[in-house]
Design a protein around this motif. Structure first.
Motif, PDB file in Angstrom:
ATOM      1  N   GLY A  16       1.026  -0.873  -0.188  1.00  0.00           N
ATOM      2  CA  GLY A  16       0.257  -0.259   0.072  1.00  0.00           C
ATOM      3  C   GLY A  16       0.931   1.523   0.029  1.00  0.00           C
ATOM      4  O   GLY A  16       0.157   2.837   0.509  1.00  0.00           O
ATOM      5  N   VAL A  17       2.273   1.260   0.361  1.00  0.00           N
ATOM      6  CA  VAL A  17       2.572   2.342  -0.233  1.00  0.00           C
ATOM      7  C   VAL A  17       3.601   2.808  -2.000  1.00  0.00           C
ATOM      8  O   VAL A  17       3.386   1.965  -2.681  1.00  0.00           O
ATOM      9  N   SER A  18       3.312   4.171  -1.754  1.00  0.00           N
ATOM     10  CA  SER A  18       3.519   4.412  -2.969  1.00  0.00           C
ATOM     11  C   SER A  18       4.173   4.027  -3.555  1.00  0.00           C
ATOM     12  O   SER A  18       6.034   5.130  -2.852  1.00  0.00           O
ATOM     13  N   ALA A  19       5.337   3.611  -4.708  1.00  0.00           N
ATOM     14  CA  ALA A  19       6.484   3.583  -5.073  1.00  0.00           C
ATOM     15  C   ALA A  19       6.652   3.311  -6.020  1.00  0.00           C
ATOM     16  O   ALA A  19       5.725   3.177  -7.083  1.00  0.00           O
ATOM     17  N   LYS A  20       7.788   3.596  -6.933  1.00  0.00           N
ATOM     18  CA  LYS A  20       8.093   3.969  -8.048  1.00  0.00           C
ATOM     19  C   LYS A  20       9.791   3.410  -8.194  1.00  0.00           C
ATOM     20  O   LYS A  20      10.518   4.339  -7.465  1.00  0.00           O
ATOM     21  N   VAL A  21      10.103   3.021  -9.624  1.00  0.00           N
ATOM     22  CA  VAL A  21      11.644   2.953 -10.211  1.00  0.00           C
ATOM     23  C   VAL A  21      12.125   4.456 -10.735  1.00  0.00           C
ATOM     24  O   VAL A  21      11.412   4.882 -12.197  1.00  0.00           O
ATOM     25  N   PHE A  22      12.848   4.545 -10.569  1.00  0.00           N
ATOM     26  CA  PHE A  22      13.790   5.984 -11.342  1.00  0.00           C
ATOM     27  C   PHE A  22      15.126   5.571 -11.993  1.00  0.00           C
ATOM     28  O   PHE A  22      15.673   4.960 -12.016  1.00  0.00           O
ATOM     29  N   SER A  23      15.196   5.004 -13.465  1.00  0.00           N
ATOM     30  CA  SER A  23      15.984   3.808 -14.367  1.00  0.00           C
ATOM     31  C   SER A  23      16.528   4.772 -15.300  1.00  0.00           C
ATOM     32  O   SER A  23      16.385   5.372 -16.093  1.00  0.00           O
ATOM     33  N   VAL A  24      18.179   5.000 -14.154  1.00  0.00           N
ATOM     34  CA  VAL A  24      19.604   5.258 -14.579  1.00  0.00           C
ATOM     35  C   VAL A  24      19.390   4.968 -16.198  1.00  0.00           C
ATOM     36  O   VAL A  24      19.721   6.217 -16.965  1.00  0.00           O
ATOM     37  N   GLY A  25      19.217   3.697 -16.593  1.00  0.00           N
ATOM     38  CA  GLY A  25      18.827   3.483 -17.863  1.00  0.00           C
ATOM     39  C   GLY A  25      18.140   4.023 -19.056  1.00  0.00           C
ATOM     40  O   GLY A  25      19.057   4.128 -19.997  1.00  0.00           O
ATOM     41  N   ASN A  26      17.207   3.486 -18.278  1.00  0.00           N
ATOM     42  CA  ASN A  26      16.477   4.096 -19.361  1.00  0.00           C
ATOM     43  C   ASN A  26      16.164   5.588 -19.068  1.00  0.00           C
ATOM     44  O   ASN A  26      15.979   6.210 -20.188  1.00  0.00           O
TER      45      ASN A  26
END
Length: 358
Positions: free
Chosen positions: A46-56
């Motif tokens: 239930g936690v607001s989470a997001k991946v920030f990919s340097v490669g992308n």
């Protein structure tokens, strides 16, 4: 579904604050797998989470680039990649500050002590709690398997011959190793993950969410496995949650058919795999059945238990208590609770109808 966690108007858990998870390590050590898997786990909590990919970010702005751009001695390329990495970091900080986020996962190599110290200082200045996860692998077979199964199919190697892609990516790894410094500053909060879970080293980790991350990493795996999902059989009073009714005769027949189908399917898969060189996942891992604690779910699993198959009950698999809408049709719910229906559509994970248990 996990137990509901307390949420404030800002979207954060009141006792956890903003957390940034920063991956560390040379390529092909499972950092992206860890990042995505952790993100799914956080969202499940239930936690607001997001991946920030340097490669992308790098691929979006520079496309596919030759290996010369990863050479530590190529200062122009290093400056360009650092600028992109900082742009990715800035976006994560902005998302954590004003975008409603709580756990940002910064997926990059971050192989030098100076770079990690700069990231930590920037995060702490914004009242964001950092946690570094360093992936270390000293088993060449694991690295090679990761390259072959994941890396050569990345956008960087579209149209490449697989063997050429392996050689090119191996060279990229060697360039990163030349600049690599393991985490030694004990003031850093970090987790060192050795050979994808063989050993964990935890240092200076505090806080609820950070502790959940450590717990998850202790149970992380990278071996493929199959999960089968099935509905429980029909019960005598399917529209009522409160009754917790037994299986109907049709539900009992379904339970037997489900058991027969699953066992037959696994047997066929095992026989097919025996003709190949790879050992089947079905041979390596015995079947285990998980159910909720509701009667219809437990009784659906009885035929499996009769075959000697382990059956485990987990309350987190229980259906959400519908509260006052128990037994009502969708049209009746919309007519009686129009405002609650809107709230449920806006936030389906956390919303509960009146008198529903959290």
């Amino acid at each position: 579904m996990a137990a509901q966690l307390y949420k404030t108007k800002s979207g954060r858990l009141f006792h956890a604050g903003a957390v940034a998870i920063i991956t560390v390590g040379v390529p092909a050590r499972g950092k992206t797998h860890i990042s995505r898997s952790l993100c799914r786990y956080m969202r499940w909590l239930g936690v607001s989470a997001k991946v920030f990919s340097v490669g992308n970010y790098r691929r979006d702005r520079m496309g596919s680039i030759p290996n010369e751009y990863f050479d530590p001695s190529n200062q122009e390329a290093a400056a360009a990649r650092l600028q992109i990495a900082n742009e990715c970091l800035d976006d994560m900080i902005t998302w954590l500050q004003i975008g409603g986020g709580q756990v940002g996962i910064y997926d990059g190599n971050n192989v030098t002590e100076d770079r990690r110290r700069d990231i930590r200082d920037r995060l702490v200045a914004q009242d964001i709690h950092p946690l570094f996860i360093e992936s270390i692998c000293n088993k060449p077979e694991i690295v090679l398997a990761n390259i072959r199964s994941v890396k050569i199919s990345s956008p960087d190697y579209i149209g490449w011959d697989p063997e050429d892609a392996v050689k090119d990516y191996t060279h990229r790894i060697e360039q990163h190793i030349a600049n690599y410094e393991t985490i030694e500053d004990m003031s850093f909060p970090f987790v060192k993950l050795m050979n994808v879970g063989e050993q964990l080293i935890v240092n200076n980790v505090h806080g609820y969410l950070q502790s959940r991350v450590v717990y998850y990493l202790m149970n992380l795996h990278n071996r493929p496995r199959t999960i089968y999902f099935a509905r429980a059989g029909e019960c005598y009073n399917p529209k009522s949650y409160r009754v917790d009714a037994d299986l109907s005769p049709e539900g009992e027949k379904y339970a037997q058919r489900l058991k027969n189908f699953v066992l037959h399917y696994r047997k066929e898969k095992s026989q097919l795999s025996s003709t190949s060189s790879n050992k089947s996942e079905h041979q390596e891992r015995p079947l285990t059945v998980w159910t909720s604690t509701r009667k219809k779910a437990r009784q659906t699993a009885i035929p499996f238990a009769a075959e000697g198959i382990p059956v485990r009950q987990h309350s987190v698999l229980n259906q959400i208590n519908p509260g006052e809408v128990d037994g009502l049709t969708l049209e009746e719910i919309k007519a009686k609770f129009p405002e609650e229906v809107i709230r449920a559509q806006e936030d389906p994970y956390r919303h509960r109808f009146p008198r529903a248990e959290v």
